[in-house]
Design a protein around this motif. Structure first.
Motif, PDB file in Angstrom:
ATOM      1  N   GLY A 165       0.678  -1.336   0.194  1.00  0.00           N
ATOM      2  CA  GLY A 165       0.065   0.070   0.116  1.00  0.00           C
ATOM      3  C   GLY A 165       0.720   1.224  -0.095  1.00  0.00           C
ATOM      4  N   ALA A 166       1.893   1.057  -0.121  1.00  0.00           N
ATOM      5  CA  ALA A 166       2.880   2.501  -0.275  1.00  0.00           C
ATOM      6  C   ALA A 166       2.687   3.292  -1.440  1.00  0.00           C
ATOM      7  N   GLY A 167       2.602   4.515  -1.066  1.00  0.00           N
ATOM      8  CA  GLY A 167       2.673   5.529  -2.087  1.00  0.00           C
ATOM      9  C   GLY A 167       3.728   6.001  -2.657  1.00  0.00           C
ATOM     10  N   LYS A 168       3.709   7.033  -3.364  1.00  0.00           N
ATOM     11  CA  LYS A 168       5.018   7.405  -4.226  1.00  0.00           C
ATOM     12  C   LYS A 168       5.933   8.189  -3.326  1.00  0.00           C
ATOM     13  N   ARG A 169       5.428   8.730  -2.307  1.00  0.00           N
ATOM     14  CA  ARG A 169       6.378   9.417  -1.275  1.00  0.00           C
ATOM     15  C   ARG A 169       7.012   8.496  -0.328  1.00  0.00           C
ATOM     16  N   GLN A 170       6.134   7.170   0.133  1.00  0.00           N
ATOM     17  CA  GLN A 170       6.774   6.345   0.901  1.00  0.00           C
ATOM     18  C   GLN A 170       7.716   5.415   0.138  1.00  0.00           C
TER      19      GLN A 170
ATOM     20  N   PRO B  78      -4.868  -1.418  -4.617  1.00  0.00           N
ATOM     21  CA  PRO B  78      -3.921  -1.804  -3.420  1.00  0.00           C
ATOM     22  C   PRO B  78      -3.599  -0.707  -2.600  1.00  0.00           C
ATOM     23  N   LYS B  79      -3.796   0.358  -2.815  1.00  0.00           N
ATOM     24  CA  LYS B  79      -3.605   1.932  -1.808  1.00  0.00           C
ATOM     25  C   LYS B  79      -4.835   1.595  -1.127  1.00  0.00           C
TER      26      LYS B  79
END
Lengths: 260, 253
Positions: A165-170, B78-79
């Motif tokens: 579930g990591a976003g771009k920043r993460q 998935p987010k």
């Protein structure tokens, strides 16, 4: 052989090798060569005599060393900070890479000392100019390594993080940055020796203190002992710097050691 | 009892008319099926039949060409959805300790500290790595690393767990051990699991349902219920019979 025994053996070897070198040097300058080259004893004597007490020029050795070190550190950390940010951005974003990499590819092969004349004309060769030169020396290596580190992050790590579930920043801060650390450290190490070389060159061109100045002043006064003392100090400080560096690296990159 | 039955029948994943083309190459051809909530579905098929493409479409690594994948009635993302993914090979982060790796998914989702610690401790204990919590991945063996991945996936308490040949590179003894561990975790948590494998015995050993895929372009050949009681015995005649049936399905087209 346990670890303690191994360390003692290594220590004995180091002492023997250095002593042998000093003895050969001592014997070697006994003859004709002695007129051009001082023996080890006067050099070591001068080094310790001037370390805190006596002076070379108007300052003690330790002050000269500090002058050189402060210049190096200022430029080094500045260059490292800019280099890490630029390098990681180039590795992370195609756009940043496309914009900066052509420019970077041209600037990178220019040795920092090639900028000495222009920095004298622009800013005179005061402290600013020296720090600018050291900055360039540090910046190029760090950028290059941070860039390749960020570009070569194992895609499986990114995939795993994205799945969790990591976003771009993460992704950037929890994967790309830590995965690039070994590569960044390799760059920082090369940058450190490059900075050390550059500060000496800059001081040799113009300054009134520092290790580079000691050598040049020694040459101008025809004082071979002073030149050799300066060279000894350069070697010792350089060695100390890389020893400290390796300790810091071992601390921060503990995970990168294999085995237990 | 009746209510529970109904809950069990609730559809977790609905795949309808899923089609994926890479250029002109048709990889997935109009696949439709449902996965019930709490099911453990094993997907088997010949090597290179697009099993991984199928999972990657499910998790939006690839855009699908047509069709849709619904999770609880919404398009899977998935987010937002709690989907966990365990794949073949080591995907633990080498710069994090075992404990930090298990907590990684929780950190990403900003789970409060106390809850995070509890979940991490619990799943470390379940996969038997409590003793190794401060170790780095480089100090561990392949099977321990895979257990870290499993703990990391389960710690996020996913609604859907996707496993892509997770035990493909392990030797047979470790594989048996980790298969039992998976069954235990699945029974404990009630997570919906889709497990992809080319190992028929593994599929029959693990699956509540077994879905057999055809060669490319991939379609669903048959989906069957696996009625064998657990713990299953791979040498029992019923087990062997089911295994052979699946083998035949893969062999014949």
């Amino acid at each position: 052989m346990n670890k303690k025994q191994k360390n003692i053996t290594e220590l004995i070897c180091a002492v023997v090798s250095i002593l042998t070198f000093l003895i050969l040097w001592h014997i070697g300058v006994k003859g004709e060569l002695g007129r051009l080259m001082p023996g080890p004893l006067p050099v070591i004597r001068m080094f310790f005599a001037t370390l805190f007490g006596g002076t070379i020029g108007s300052r003690t050795m330790i002050i000269h060393i500090l002058y050189s070190l402060i210049r190096v550190m200022a430029g080094y950390f500045l260059g490292a900070a800019v280099g890490v940010v630029l390098g990681l951005s180039m590795g992370w974003s195609r756009l940043v890479e496309a914009v900066f990499s052509p420019l970077f590819r041209i600037i990178r092969p220019i040795p920092p000392i090639a900028w000495i004349p222009i920095s004298i004309i622009w800013i005179g060769l005061g402290e600013d100019a020296k720090i600018f030169l050291i900055f360039l020396a540090s910046f190029c290596y760090v950028t290059l390594n941070a860039w390749s580190g960020a570009k070569n992050v194992d895609p499986d790590y990114l995939r795993a993080a994205r799945m969790l579930g990591a976003g771009k920043r993460q992704l950037l801060f929890t994967i790309v940055l830590p995965a690039s650390i070994p590569s960044i450290f390799a760059g920082l190490q090369v940058a450190l020796s490059s900075c050390w070389a550059t500060v000496l060159a800059a001081e040799m061109v113009r300054s009134s203190e520092g290790l580079g100045w000691i050598i040049i002043a020694g040459m101008n006064n025809n004082d071979m002992v002073q030149i050799m003392t300066g060279i000894l100090a350069i070697g010792l400080v350089g060695m100390l710097l890389s020893m400290i560096f390796r300790k810091v690296e071992a601390r921060l990159c503990q995970w990168n050691k294999s085995g237990s | 009892m009746e209510i529970r039955e109904k809950e069990n029948r609730q559809v977790k994943v609905k795949v309808s008319h899923l089609t994926k083309k890479f250029g002109d190459l048709l990889v997935l051809n109009d696949i439709s099926f449902d996965v019930e909530k709490g099911d453990l579905l094993c997907v088997v098929g010949p090597t290179g039949c697009g099993k991984t493409t199928f999972l990657n479409s499910l998790t939006k690594i690839y855009d699908v060409t047509s069709g849709e994948i619904l999770l609880d009635g919404h398009p899977a993302d998935p987010k937002k959805d709690h989907i966990a993914y365990i794949f073949q090979g080591n995907s633990t982060m080498p710069w994090l300790t075992v404990e930090q790796n298990v907590a990684f998914g929780l950190d990403i989702r900003h789970v409060p500290k106390r809850e995070k610690q509890e979940l991490t401790d619990r799943y470390l204990e379940i996969v038997g790595l409590t003793k190794y919590r401060r170790y780095y991945p480089k100090q561990l063996s392949a099977s321990m690393l895979q257990r870290v991945s499993i703990a990391r996936a389960f710690a996020t308490e996913p609604e859907l767990l996707l496993m892509d040949e997770p035990y493909g590179q392990l030797d047979i003894e470790l594989r048996f051990k980790l298969e039992d561990e998976l069954v235990r975790l699945w029974e404990m948590t009630g997570t919906t699991v889709i497990f992809i494998t080319h190992n028929i015995e593994e599929a029959v050993y693990l699956g509540e349902h077994i879905m057999v895929l055809t060669n490319k372009p991939t379609t669903v050949k048959e989906t069957m219920r696996n009625p064998l009681p657990r713990p299953r015995d791979i040498a029992a005649p019923e087990f062997v019979r089911l295994r052979e049936r699946v083998t035949d399905l893969i062999r014949w087209w």
